[in-house]
Design a protein around this motif. Structure first.
Motif, PDB file in Angstrom:
ATOM      1  N   ILE A 440      17.202  40.109 -13.518  1.00 32.02           N
ATOM      2  CA  ILE A 440      17.795  38.947 -12.881  1.00 32.02           C
ATOM      3  C   ILE A 440      18.293  39.351 -11.508  1.00 32.02           C
ATOM      4  CG2 ILE A 440      20.022  39.350 -14.064  1.00 32.02           C
ATOM      5  CD1 ILE A 440      20.484  36.288 -13.759  1.00 32.02           C
ATOM      6  N   LEU A 441      17.998  38.532 -10.519  1.00 33.77           N
ATOM      7  CA  LEU A 441      18.422  38.777  -9.145  1.00 33.77           C
ATOM      8  C   LEU A 441      19.290  37.613  -8.689  1.00 33.77           C
ATOM      9  CD1 LEU A 441      16.418  40.060  -6.130  1.00 33.77           C
ATOM     10  CD2 LEU A 441      17.504  37.806  -5.967  1.00 33.77           C
ATOM     11  N   PHE A 442      20.445  37.933  -8.099  1.00 33.44           N
ATOM     12  CA  PHE A 442      21.349  36.895  -7.598  1.00 33.44           C
ATOM     13  C   PHE A 442      21.341  36.871  -6.079  1.00 33.44           C
ATOM     14  CE2 PHE A 442      23.448  37.096 -11.789  1.00 33.44           C
ATOM     15  CZ  PHE A 442      23.611  35.727 -12.031  1.00 33.44           C
ATOM     16  N   ALA A 498      18.209  33.727  -9.053  1.00 29.92           N
ATOM     17  CA  ALA A 498      19.223  32.720  -9.356  1.00 29.92           C
ATOM     18  C   ALA A 498      20.318  32.669  -8.307  1.00 29.92           C
ATOM     19  CB  ALA A 498      19.846  33.011 -10.723  1.00 29.92           C
ATOM     20  N   THR A 499      20.822  31.457  -8.073  1.00 29.36           N
ATOM     21  CA  THR A 499      22.059  31.296  -7.317  1.00 29.36           C
ATOM     22  C   THR A 499      23.226  31.490  -8.287  1.00 29.36           C
ATOM     23  OG1 THR A 499      22.161  28.915  -7.733  1.00 29.36           O
ATOM     24  CG2 THR A 499      20.982  29.627  -5.764  1.00 29.36           C
ATOM     25  N   HIS A 517      21.917  42.500  -7.060  1.00 30.47           N
ATOM     26  CA  HIS A 517      22.599  41.658  -6.067  1.00 30.47           C
ATOM     27  C   HIS A 517      21.812  41.781  -4.772  1.00 30.47           C
ATOM     28  CE1 HIS A 517      26.300  41.113  -8.499  1.00 30.47           C
ATOM     29  NE2 HIS A 517      26.073  42.351  -8.902  1.00 30.47           N
ATOM     30  N   PHE A 518      21.019  40.768  -4.462  1.00 32.77           N
ATOM     31  CA  PHE A 518      20.253  40.832  -3.213  1.00 32.77           C
ATOM     32  C   PHE A 518      21.188  40.653  -2.025  1.00 32.77           C
ATOM     33  CE2 PHE A 518      17.116  39.631   0.007  1.00 32.77           C
ATOM     34  CZ  PHE A 518      16.107  40.555  -0.258  1.00 32.77           C
ATOM     35  N   ILE A 520      25.671  40.137  -1.285  1.00 32.34           N
ATOM     36  CA  ILE A 520      26.968  40.372  -1.927  1.00 32.34           C
ATOM     37  C   ILE A 520      27.876  39.183  -1.629  1.00 32.34           C
ATOM     38  CG2 ILE A 520      28.863  41.999  -2.263  1.00 32.34           C
ATOM     39  CD1 ILE A 520      26.062  43.199  -2.710  1.00 32.34           C
ATOM     40  N   PRO A 521      28.307  38.429  -2.627  1.00 34.49           N
ATOM     41  CA  PRO A 521      29.265  37.341  -2.384  1.00 34.49           C
ATOM     42  C   PRO A 521      30.605  37.916  -1.939  1.00 34.49           C
ATOM     43  CG  PRO A 521      29.036  37.724  -4.743  1.00 34.49           C
ATOM     44  CD  PRO A 521      28.016  38.597  -4.074  1.00 34.49           C
ATOM     45  N   TRP A 522      31.275  37.257  -1.039  1.00 31.25           N
ATOM     46  CA  TRP A 522      32.570  37.738  -0.563  1.00 31.25           C
ATOM     47  C   TRP A 522      33.677  37.270  -1.505  1.00 31.25           C
ATOM     48  CZ3 TRP A 522      32.712  37.591   5.530  1.00 31.25           C
ATOM     49  CH2 TRP A 522      31.648  38.364   6.013  1.00 31.25           C
ATOM     50  N   SER A 523      33.435  37.473  -2.775  1.00 32.03           N
ATOM     51  CA  SER A 523      34.403  37.087  -3.810  1.00 32.03           C
ATOM     52  C   SER A 523      34.291  38.051  -4.978  1.00 32.03           C
ATOM     53  CB  SER A 523      34.149  35.657  -4.294  1.00 32.03           C
ATOM     54  OG  SER A 523      34.780  35.416  -5.538  1.00 32.03           O
ATOM     55  N   LEU A 524      35.401  38.680  -5.346  1.00 30.85           N
ATOM     56  CA  LEU A 524      35.408  39.578  -6.492  1.00 30.85           C
ATOM     57  C   LEU A 524      35.174  38.818  -7.792  1.00 30.85           C
ATOM     58  CD1 LEU A 524      38.471  41.764  -5.452  1.00 30.85           C
ATOM     59  CD2 LEU A 524      36.075  42.476  -5.472  1.00 30.85           C
ATOM     60  N   ILE A 525      35.677  37.591  -7.841  1.00 23.50           N
ATOM     61  CA  ILE A 525      35.506  36.777  -9.057  1.00 23.50           C
ATOM     62  C   ILE A 525      34.027  36.488  -9.291  1.00 23.50           C
ATOM     63  CG2 ILE A 525      35.977  34.530 -10.114  1.00 23.50           C
ATOM     64  CD1 ILE A 525      38.677  34.542  -8.645  1.00 23.50           C
ATOM     65  N   THR A 526      33.317  36.103  -8.227  1.00 23.93           N
ATOM     66  CA  THR A 526      31.885  35.809  -8.367  1.00 23.93           C
ATOM     67  C   THR A 526      31.115  37.065  -8.744  1.00 23.93           C
ATOM     68  OG1 THR A 526      32.058  34.040  -6.731  1.00 23.93           O
ATOM     69  CG2 THR A 526      29.856  34.872  -7.213  1.00 23.93           C
ATOM     70  N   LEU A 527      31.477  38.198  -8.165  1.00 28.27           N
ATOM     71  CA  LEU A 527      30.820  39.451  -8.537  1.00 28.27           C
ATOM     72  C   LEU A 527      31.015  39.748 -10.017  1.00 28.27           C
ATOM     73  CD1 LEU A 527      31.442  42.070  -5.678  1.00 28.27           C
ATOM     74  CD2 LEU A 527      29.251  41.233  -6.530  1.00 28.27           C
ATOM     75  N   GLU A 528      32.238  39.569 -10.497  1.00 31.13           N
ATOM     76  CA  GLU A 528      32.532  39.817 -11.916  1.00 31.13           C
ATOM     77  C   GLU A 528      31.743  38.864 -12.813  1.00 31.13           C
ATOM     78  OE1 GLU A 528      36.593  40.537 -14.337  1.00 31.13           O
ATOM     79  OE2 GLU A 528      36.429  38.546 -13.435  1.00 31.13           O
ATOM     80  N   GLN A 529      31.662  37.594 -12.411  1.00 30.99           N
ATOM     81  CA  GLN A 529      30.914  36.622 -13.214  1.00 30.99           C
ATOM     82  C   GLN A 529      29.430  36.952 -13.229  1.00 30.99           C
ATOM     83  OE1 GLN A 529      32.156  32.971 -11.286  1.00 30.99           O
ATOM     84  NE2 GLN A 529      33.698  32.551 -12.844  1.00 30.99           N
ATOM     85  N   ARG A 530      28.880  37.326 -12.092  1.00 31.89           N
ATOM     86  CA  ARG A 530      27.462  37.731 -12.046  1.00 31.89           C
ATOM     87  C   ARG A 530      27.209  38.892 -13.009  1.00 31.89           C
ATOM     88  NH1 ARG A 530      25.341  38.302  -5.796  1.00 31.89           N
ATOM     89  NH2 ARG A 530      25.328  36.094  -5.180  1.00 31.89           N
ATOM     90  N   ASN A 531      28.013  39.941 -12.875  1.00 31.83           N
ATOM     91  CA  ASN A 531      27.795  41.134 -13.692  1.00 31.83           C
ATOM     92  C   ASN A 531      27.979  40.852 -15.172  1.00 31.83           C
ATOM     93  OD1 ASN A 531      27.289  42.628 -11.386  1.00 31.83           O
ATOM     94  ND2 ASN A 531      29.398  43.354 -11.184  1.00 31.83           N
TER      95      ASN A 531
END
Length: 945
Positions: A440-442, A498-499, A517-518, A520-531
């Motif tokens: 999966i690629l975000f 995926a978005t 992660h193609f 990097i979102p500038w949000s730790l919350i979004t990174l945690e949710q992706r992972n």
């Protein structure tokens, strides 16, 4: 009996069903039209049972036992579902059952298995007769996943009301009929409900036993359409289950919004409350809190940062973007900006447009080009509409057009991240074929995903079934199809692009342990949710998480890139040490984190200043005030939650086998349609036509071809079937859990009960009873003022010469005395003077009433302190609410006459509080109070030779 009203020529009777077939159903009967007869135990007729080994009687008794709702807070059903049980999963159900109303917020962290916890609690409610009508609200991408999980592990049949499901319902019922009255158990997306005003009207007219709102943080913000919808739903149900990994945004009001849905009289002041006010209403655990329990259900993640040097063309564009200054976008005042035509362009977000360009290029040239061209079109349109802006805007337009020229010079060959991505695919031995690992690629940008989709399909010569794109613009059916396909082993999909719409709630770990992660979102919350999509409960392989980072040689630009390194570093630190990355920035919403980082960078702050270091810090001090309060309110974990032993004398397999054997013996078109497998735990049943009405209320995917149901009590076999089903698109497990909660099992229970008339009880002769000894096997139920059972007992009455000599056997004592759980011999119809049984019947009934009266008295004494405490807590809430209103009145009146609209608002608030206080007080009293008159049933009479 709820109410009796006089009508012309007679009376109307409003009643609530209390026995097994009509429990909780309300009806009104008119004695001018209906013949109304009271069912009394005194009218019981005793009949001989000539079936082999008393099979008919034993099945009848067993069916009645299984219809008995538990009235304590022990766990009876949920923990027996088809999953690997860990004690922590039982806490939400145990906590909810402790409350007067079984309501709870499950706020466990990402990937801990909240869906299973929901299934456990729903199963407990169903067992108690409080889950006949269930509504689940979730995100549209999760409809199928949630529905399948509830069925495969708990056989809870939820009808999926997606766009296709709704059309089917509409084709079956008139347009003005309420679809929520057509199905008793349904699942629907929150967007479907909020986008159709007609559904709100239907919801207002519906009542549910239990409602589940999944990912409830999406409905927490006050005065939003979603929040109003959720508040409405909370008022139309008895039990409410909310789930969210992010239950607050750092402010007490957001969490209070959710708690007030659970219990409207818990929090008086949403801005200022204590942990005592919210105790027992929620549970919140992190991976570090439970990992010692789950064993191999989690695997330790591995992080891979893949850096690549920017090409000459990319470096040129990076430097140009870094140097850009816009007349209308820098937020600096000038004479030109007083031009009226520019007011629609300038704004807070426009001052950050340079960062927007930077982030877009960090995603891909395609995303950058799209962003620049959108801005160019906007400027050209404004200049055309308002020529006086041309002088100022033309300079910015020229800069953007040059940026467009620069990005168009970046080819596929000079797009360094794309080249690194292809190298990574080769490193992972990915070629799009069946043996390729699933990935999966975000990315935040759809343009990036579309570029990758086109180029990867060309590069590896694969079609669009192998490389799929997932984003919010897809319909609910398309989103569900993509998610399901990615979770099926034999599906051709090997790369999901995926978005971040796929970063919330969706299970993507079944056949995938590689996440890229193609950008990097500038949000730790979004990174945690992706992972958390692959690093979650049930992941048996090592999760590999890859970050693709472009690097510049320019010293100034290197500083801009440093923020990406810090984001990766801090998310991983939070994962290991805190369990919740939101506690680092204490902003608690992805959008706020992104806005904060952009703003701080724009003001010249360094990444180290923006994202604080966790080194050598007390982790408890990292928690916000809200999280500290939630930790204080979190009830201690029990080492083992209490599990009750249900009323039953047969195991599930024996009951079903013997019930089906009766059908075979009666020859009801079931010859060669039932097979009992030799493992003594599995049954194959071709369901007959008379269960058609049951099948229509099950998920269509759960009904096998030719209605050939494979049922088994073996949980390991079910879990293997679940895993096997994940191999093929559109397939559900071919084996289903054989237990009391399966709709076909419930059908057999009802079929067995109707073998005897309401006022009949079988006579069973037992060798374990002494000569001429008689024991009446009885059920006694006492209800509260809300027609809910609060005392429910099975017991035996042995009538003595005098009432004092009569003996009451508890269920356990009776089971030991009778030995009825073992095989019995039936001599056939035997000589017995039934009149003797009728003569002693009245004495047995009177003894039973005395026994229940003592239980009622004991309950009253036990509950007295609970009632006092609940009413005291309620009054404290009411007094605090009134104090807040009166304080506002004093503050407003001190400034002069209170405006009419404010006075009306305050009066409305006061009236609402008093009405809620009155209703809640009445509700507590009616829930706690026990009706004097019991429901009594003589289920059987056991006699000796």
């Amino acid at each position: 009996m709820k109410k009796v009203n006089p009508i012309q020529g007679g009376h109307s009777y409003k009643v609530t069903g209390v026995s097994e077939l009509v429990r909780n159903h309300e009806a009104i009967f008119l004695d001018t039209l209906d013949e109304i007869t009271e069912i009394r135990p005194e009218d019981t007729e005793f009949v001989f049972d000539d079936s082999e080994r008393y099979r008919k009687s034993r099945l009848y008794i067993e069916a009645l036992l299984r219809k008995t709702p538990p009235i304590d807070n022990k766990l009876y059903m949920g923990y027996k579902g088809a999953f690997d049980l860990s004690e922590y999963q039982l806490k939400p159900a145990a906590m909810a059952l402790e409350n007067l109303r079984p309501r709870v917020l499950i706020a466990d962290a990402v990937g801990l298995g909240k869906t299973i916890e929901v299934g456990i609690l729903l199963s407990e409610l169903i067992k108690r007769g409080r889950g006949d009508r269930i509504l689940v609200i979730t995100m549209k991408s999760m409809l199928s996943q949630f529905q399948q999980e509830m069925w495969a592990r708990f056989t809870i049949p939820l009808v999926r009301l997606d766009s296709v499901g709704i059309q089917k319902v509409r084709s079956k019922i008139p347009s003005n009929k309420n679809p929520f009255n057509y199905y008793d158990r349904a699942i629907i997306s929150v967007d479907t409900l909020k986008n159709d005003s007609q559904y709100r009207t239907f919801l207002e007219q519906s009542h549910w036993d239990a409602i589940v709102i999944d990912e409830c943080h999406n409905v927490a913000n006050a005065n939003t359409q979603r929040n109003r919808l959720a508040s409405l739903l909370a008022r139309t149900c008895d039990s409410l289950i909310l789930t969210s990994a992010t239950p607050h945004n750092g402010k007490p009001q957001s969490f209070a919004q959710l708690i007030n849905m659970i219990e409207p009289t818990a929090i008086a002041d949403e801005e200022d409350y204590t942990h005592e006010e919210i105790e027992g209403l929620f549970t919140r655990r992190f991976k570090k809190d439970i990992e010692h329990e789950v064993g191999n259900q989690f695997s330790e993640r591995q992080i891979h940062v893949k850096s690549m040097k920017a090409t000459i063309e990319e470096e040129r564009l990076f430097k140009y973007v870094h140097s850009l200054r816009f007349n209308t976008l820098d937020g600096k005042r000038s004479k030109q900006l007083s031009i009226p035509g520019l007011s629609g362009i300038r704004g807070t977000k426009d001052t950050l447009f340079k960062n927007t360009l930077f982030k877009a290029f960090l995603s891909s040239p395609a995303a950058f080009l799209h962003t620049v061209q959108q801005r160019i079109n906007k400027l050209e349109k404004r200049m055309e509409e308002d020529p006086q802006t041309k002088e100022v805007l033309s300079e910015d337009l020229t800069k953007l057009q040059h940026a467009e020229e620069l990005v168009l010079k970046i080819t596929d060959e000079t797009f360094s991240k794309f080249d690194k991505f292809k190298s990574l695919l080769n490193e992972l031995k990915w070629n799009g074929k069946k043996n390729s690992p699933r990935i999966i690629l975000f990315s935040e940008r759809i343009q990036t995903l579309e570029f990758l989709s086109e180029k990867i399909r060309e590069e590896f010569n694969v079609d669009e079934n192998v490389v799929r794109v997932f984003h919010a613009g897809l319909s609910d059916i398309e989103q569900q199809e993509v998610v399901e396909s990615f979770g099926k082993e034999n599906a051709p999909i090997r790369l999901l692009l995926a978005t971040d719409v796929a970063s919330e709630g969706v299970n993507l770990h079944y056949y995938c342990n590689h996440l890229i992660h193609f950008d990097i979102p500038w949000s730790l919350i979004t990174l945690e949710q992706r992972n958390g999509r692959i690093d979650r409960y049930g992941q048996h392989k090592t999760p590999h998480i890859y970050y693709l980072l472009t690097k510049s040689d320019d010293e100034e630009i290197k500083g801009d890139f440093r923020i990406l390194d810090k984001l990766i570093e801090k998310e991983n630190e939070a994962h290991k040490n805190l369990g919740d990355s939101a506690t680092i920035m204490k902003l608690f919403e992805p959008e706020k984190e992104e806005e904060y980082i952009e703003k701080e960078l724009a003001e010249g702050k360094s990444p180290d200043e923006i994202l604080p270091s966790l080194d050598d810090l007390d982790m408890d001090k990292m928690l916000s005030e809200m999280d500290q309060m939630l930790n204080n309110a979190e009830t201690p974990k029990s080492e083992e939650y209490k599990k009750g032993i249900p009323y039953q004398w047969m195991d599930d397999y024996t009951f079903m086998k013997q019930s089906l054997q009766v059908i075979l013996d009666e020859g009801i078109n079931q010859r060669n349609q039932i097979e009992f497998l030799q493992d003594n735990e599995s049954i194959v049943w071709f369901a007959p036509d008379d269960v058609k009405h049951i099948l229509t209320h099950m998920p269509s995917e759960a009904v096998p071809k030719n209605k050939e149901f494979h049922l088994t009590t073996n949980r390991d076999s079910i879990q293997k079937a679940i895993s096997e089903a994940r191999k093929s698109q559109g397939k559900w497990p071919d084996k289903q859990l054989l237990w009391e909660q399966h709709p076909l099992f419930s059908y057999l229970i009802e079929s067995v009960i109707v073998k005897y008339d309401k006022n009949e009880a079988p006579i069973v002769q037992l060798p374990t009873i002494e000569r001429n000894q008689v024991i009446y096997f009885m059920q006694g139920v006492l209800f509260n003022k809300r027609a809910q059972p609060v005392i429910s007992q099975w017991f035996g009455i042995e009538v003595g010469v005098s009432p004092e000599e009569s003996r009451v056997y508890t269920f356990d004592e009776l089971e030991e005395k009778l030995g009825i759980s073992s095989e019995l011999y039936n001599p056939g119809e035997f000589e017995y003077d039934v009149s003797l049984l009728h003569a002693e019947k009245i004495n047995a009934i009177n003894t039973a009433k005395e026994y229940l009266s003592k239980l009622r008295e004991q309950r009253g004494k036990t509950l007295m302190q609970d009632i006092t405490n609940d009413l005291r807590k309620l009054k404290k809430w009411r007094d605090k609410k009134i104090d807040i209103i009166e304080k506002e009145e004093r503050e407003k009146s001190a400034r002069g006459t209170i405006p009419k609209h404010i006075a009306a608002k305050l009066e409305y608030e006061r009236k609402t509080v008093e009405e809620l206080y009155k209703n809640r007080r009445e509700w507590i009293n009616n829930t706690m109070a026990t009706d004097e008159r019991p429901f009594l049933r003589i289920a059987a009479v056991f006699v000796g030779k």
